[in-house]
Design a protein around this motif. Structure first.
Motif, mmCIF file in Angstrom:
data_model
loop_
_atom_site.group_PDB
_atom_site.id
_atom_site.type_symbol
_atom_site.label_atom_id
_atom_site.label_comp_id
_atom_site.label_asym_id
_atom_site.label_seq_id
_atom_site.Cartn_x
_atom_site.Cartn_y
_atom_site.Cartn_z
ATOM 1 N N TRP A 166 31.007 74.769 40.380
ATOM 2 C CA TRP A 166 30.022 74.573 41.041
ATOM 3 C C TRP A 166 30.371 75.241 42.476
ATOM 4 C CZ3 TRP A 166 26.244 72.072 41.040
ATOM 5 C CH2 TRP A 166 25.664 71.111 42.506
ATOM 6 N N GLN A 167 31.823 75.257 42.554
ATOM 7 C CA GLN A 167 32.274 75.491 44.176
ATOM 8 C C GLN A 167 31.816 77.033 44.716
ATOM 9 O OE1 GLN A 167 36.648 74.582 45.398
ATOM 10 N NE2 GLN A 167 36.610 73.572 43.787
ATOM 11 N N ALA A 168 32.215 78.090 43.021
ATOM 12 C CA ALA A 168 31.726 79.601 43.456
ATOM 13 C C ALA A 168 30.239 79.323 43.674
ATOM 14 C CB ALA A 168 32.374 81.021 41.763
ATOM 15 N N MET A 169 29.730 78.631 43.312
ATOM 16 C CA MET A 169 27.981 78.957 43.319
ATOM 17 C C MET A 169 27.690 78.616 44.655
ATOM 18 S SD MET A 169 26.836 77.170 39.641
ATOM 19 C CE MET A 169 25.516 76.242 39.968
ATOM 20 N N GLU A 170 28.046 77.928 45.380
ATOM 21 C CA GLU A 170 28.538 77.695 47.026
ATOM 22 C C GLU A 170 28.363 79.064 47.678
ATOM 23 O OE1 GLU A 170 26.954 74.596 48.026
ATOM 24 O OE2 GLU A 170 26.767 74.191 46.299
ATOM 25 N N SER A 171 29.110 79.705 47.460
ATOM 26 C CA SER A 171 28.973 81.259 47.373
ATOM 27 C C SER A 171 27.869 81.893 47.266
ATOM 28 C CB SER A 171 30.752 81.691 47.551
ATOM 29 O OG SER A 171 31.329 81.429 48.055
ATOM 30 N N LEU A 172 27.531 81.676 46.749
ATOM 31 C CA LEU A 172 26.516 82.928 45.746
ATOM 32 C C LEU A 172 25.041 82.363 46.538
ATOM 33 C CD1 LEU A 172 27.222 82.444 41.679
ATOM 34 C CD2 LEU A 172 27.421 84.559 43.916
ATOM 35 N N ASN A 173 23.613 83.186 47.083
ATOM 36 C CA ASN A 173 22.904 83.533 46.914
ATOM 37 C C ASN A 173 21.744 83.426 45.614
ATOM 38 O OD1 ASN A 173 19.667 83.276 47.244
ATOM 39 N ND2 ASN A 173 19.841 85.085 49.348
ATOM 40 N N LEU A 174 21.430 82.417 44.811
ATOM 41 C CA LEU A 174 20.851 82.829 43.872
ATOM 42 C C LEU A 174 19.148 82.518 43.582
ATOM 43 C CD1 LEU A 174 23.409 79.386 41.868
ATOM 44 C CD2 LEU A 174 23.051 82.076 41.777
ATOM 45 N N ASP A 175 18.715 82.371 44.854
ATOM 46 C CA ASP A 175 17.608 82.967 44.940
ATOM 47 C C ASP A 175 16.918 83.972 44.413
ATOM 48 O OD1 ASP A 175 17.012 80.929 46.695
ATOM 49 O OD2 ASP A 175 17.177 81.380 48.498
ATOM 50 N N GLY A 176 16.030 84.057 43.814
ATOM 51 C CA GLY A 176 15.292 85.068 42.673
ATOM 52 C C GLY A 176 16.013 85.587 41.419
ATOM 53 N N VAL A 177 17.880 84.893 40.846
ATOM 54 C CA VAL A 177 18.353 85.245 39.854
ATOM 55 C C VAL A 177 17.605 84.387 38.948
ATOM 56 C CG1 VAL A 177 20.527 84.663 39.340
ATOM 57 C CG2 VAL A 177 20.331 85.036 41.171
ATOM 58 N N ASP A 178 17.542 85.606 38.242
ATOM 59 C CA ASP A 178 16.893 85.484 36.016
ATOM 60 C C ASP A 178 18.004 84.575 35.892
ATOM 61 O OD1 ASP A 178 14.892 85.994 37.047
ATOM 62 O OD2 ASP A 178 14.776 87.708 37.274
ATOM 63 N N LEU A 179 19.425 85.857 35.389
ATOM 64 C CA LEU A 179 20.456 85.360 34.588
ATOM 65 C C LEU A 179 21.845 85.412 35.011
ATOM 66 C CD1 LEU A 179 21.707 84.970 31.383
ATOM 67 C CD2 LEU A 179 21.184 87.800 31.781
ATOM 68 N N LEU A 180 22.307 84.361 34.800
ATOM 69 C CA LEU A 180 24.212 84.111 35.465
ATOM 70 C C LEU A 180 24.914 83.680 34.400
ATOM 71 C CD1 LEU A 180 26.002 83.391 38.325
ATOM 72 C CD2 LEU A 180 25.378 80.561 38.037
ATOM 73 N N ILE A 181 25.843 84.693 34.240
ATOM 74 C CA ILE A 181 26.257 84.855 33.257
ATOM 75 C C ILE A 181 28.024 84.543 34.322
ATOM 76 C CG2 ILE A 181 27.599 86.196 31.799
ATOM 77 C CD1 ILE A 181 25.233 88.160 31.745
ATOM 78 N N ILE A 182 28.773 83.465 33.511
ATOM 79 C CA ILE A 182 30.145 83.419 33.282
ATOM 80 C C ILE A 182 30.770 84.006 32.601
ATOM 81 C CG2 ILE A 182 32.192 81.668 33.631
ATOM 82 C CD1 ILE A 182 29.403 79.490 34.354
ATOM 83 N N GLU A 183 31.966 84.702 33.066
ATOM 84 C CA GLU A 183 32.888 85.677 31.968
ATOM 85 C C GLU A 183 34.095 84.233 32.002
ATOM 86 O OE1 GLU A 183 35.926 89.289 30.995
ATOM 87 O OE2 GLU A 183 33.747 89.647 32.865
ATOM 88 N N ASN A 184 34.693 84.056 30.897
ATOM 89 C CA ASN A 184 35.009 82.867 31.206
ATOM 90 C C ASN A 184 37.126 83.778 31.070
ATOM 91 O OD1 ASN A 184 36.536 79.956 30.853
ATOM 92 N ND2 ASN A 184 35.014 79.368 30.016
ATOM 93 N N VAL A 185 37.847 82.655 32.114
ATOM 94 C CA VAL A 185 39.093 83.013 31.794
ATOM 95 C C VAL A 185 39.380 83.478 29.933
ATOM 96 C CG1 VAL A 185 41.644 83.030 31.864
ATOM 97 C CG2 VAL A 185 39.819 81.639 33.689
ATOM 98 N N GLY A 186 40.870 85.120 29.562
ATOM 99 C CA GLY A 186 40.524 85.061 28.388
ATOM 100 C C GLY A 186 40.817 84.024 27.152
ATOM 101 N N ASN A 187 41.027 83.201 26.728
ATOM 102 C CA ASN A 187 42.065 82.546 25.746
ATOM 103 C C ASN A 187 40.084 81.169 25.009
ATOM 104 O OD1 ASN A 187 43.457 79.755 24.943
ATOM 105 N ND2 ASN A 187 43.334 79.318 27.144
ATOM 106 N N LEU A 188 41.631 81.088 23.508
ATOM 107 C CA LEU A 188 39.988 80.936 22.888
ATOM 108 C C LEU A 188 39.982 79.106 22.924
ATOM 109 C CD1 LEU A 188 40.011 83.400 19.579
ATOM 110 C CD2 LEU A 188 37.994 82.772 21.122
ATOM 111 N N VAL A 189 41.686 78.386 23.386
ATOM 112 C CA VAL A 189 41.351 77.530 23.222
ATOM 113 C C VAL A 189 41.073 76.262 24.034
ATOM 114 C CG1 VAL A 189 43.662 75.422 22.874
ATOM 115 C CG2 VAL A 189 43.174 77.999 22.130
ATOM 116 N N CYS A 190 41.720 76.240 25.386
ATOM 117 C CA CYS A 190 41.080 75.631 26.917
ATOM 118 C C CYS A 190 39.086 75.370 27.039
ATOM 119 C CB CYS A 190 42.057 75.601 27.989
ATOM 120 S SG CYS A 190 43.981 75.108 27.348
#
Length: 240
Positions: free
Chosen positions: A114-138
């Motif tokens: 949410w905080q990071a999205m506040e720094s993005l201009n999302l107008d006209g964006v079709d696809l927002l991808i989150i690359e998560n931290v490398g970890n299969l647990v948390c």
């Protein structure tokens, strides 16, 4: 020596870890729901891509940008404990990427997104991808408001991961078996890993891919384009 008696009662004032975790996840889910609502309002498809470290998430996203970056407006949030190296790699191929530095936390949480999205201009964006931290647990426990969770498992990791880390595969809609160009050199069974994943989650889809020889990358990109189109069509029908 006399044995020390261990009390089974919690000390006065103690808060158990289970309760703490429950409250943290409830707070996370509240923010995740807000993210999901905002994505729906702006007709943006949100993906949460997870894997162990080194499974090829960033390399796959580089290829994705090269192949469909001119077809859909993509922005990427990259999670890592330190450095902007992955975001820099994505920018180098024309990607619009913002790094989230967790400062030691082994996963992304909804409030970070949410905080990071506040720094993005999302107008006209079709696809927002989150690359998560490398970890299969948390990361498996934290909803980020995504439409789809996609988990990579590399052939270099061994084919026993779905049974070892079941929650990640239970909560994913798509499993990508990456680095299949190395299969002839490794004791990795695609059939076994698919069987284990579907034993946990019968509905999980599977794709095999390699960013080295291109296997499956077009199929992955077409999957993304179809999901973007489906979300926009659903929004159009809901508005009519």
């Amino acid at each position: 020596m006399q044995k020390i008696q261990r009390s089974s009662k919690a000390a006065r004032g103690t808060v158990t870890c289970d309760n703490t975790t429950m409250h943290l996840l409830k707070a996370n889910d509240f923010v995740a729901d807000s993210i999901r609502k905002r994505m729906a309002e702006q007709n943006i498809l949100l993906l949460n891509i997870t894997s162990s470290a080194g499974s090829g998430k960033t390399t796959l996203l580089q290829e994705t940008i090269k192949r469909i970056g001119d077809k859909v407006n993509i922005k990427i949030l990259v999670g890592d404990l330190e450095t902007e190296r992955d975001a820099d790699r994505l920018r180098a191929v024309g990607g619009d990427a913002l790094q989230i530095v967790t400062g030691g936390i082994c996963h992304l949480e909804a409030q970070m997104v949410w905080q990071a999205m506040e720094s993005l201009n999302l107008d006209g964006v079709d696809l927002l991808i989150i690359e998560n931290v490398g970890n299969l647990v948390c990361p498996a426990s934290f909803d980020l408001g995504e439409d789809y969770r996609v988990t990579l498992i590399a052939t270099t990791e061994g084919d026993d991961k779905p049974k070892k880390y079941p929650r990640m595969f239970l909560t994913s809609e798509l499993m990508l078996v990456s680095k299949v160009d190395l299969l002839e050199y490794l004791p990795f069974s695609v059939d076994n890993v698919v069987a284990d994943a579907r034993d946990i989650n019968p509905d999980i889809d599977v794709m095999e891919l390699s960013t080295i020889n291109g296997t499956g990358v077009d199929a992955w990109c077409n999957w993304l384009l179809n999901k973007v189109a489906e979300k926009k069509e659903a929004a159009s029908l809901a508005a009519s």
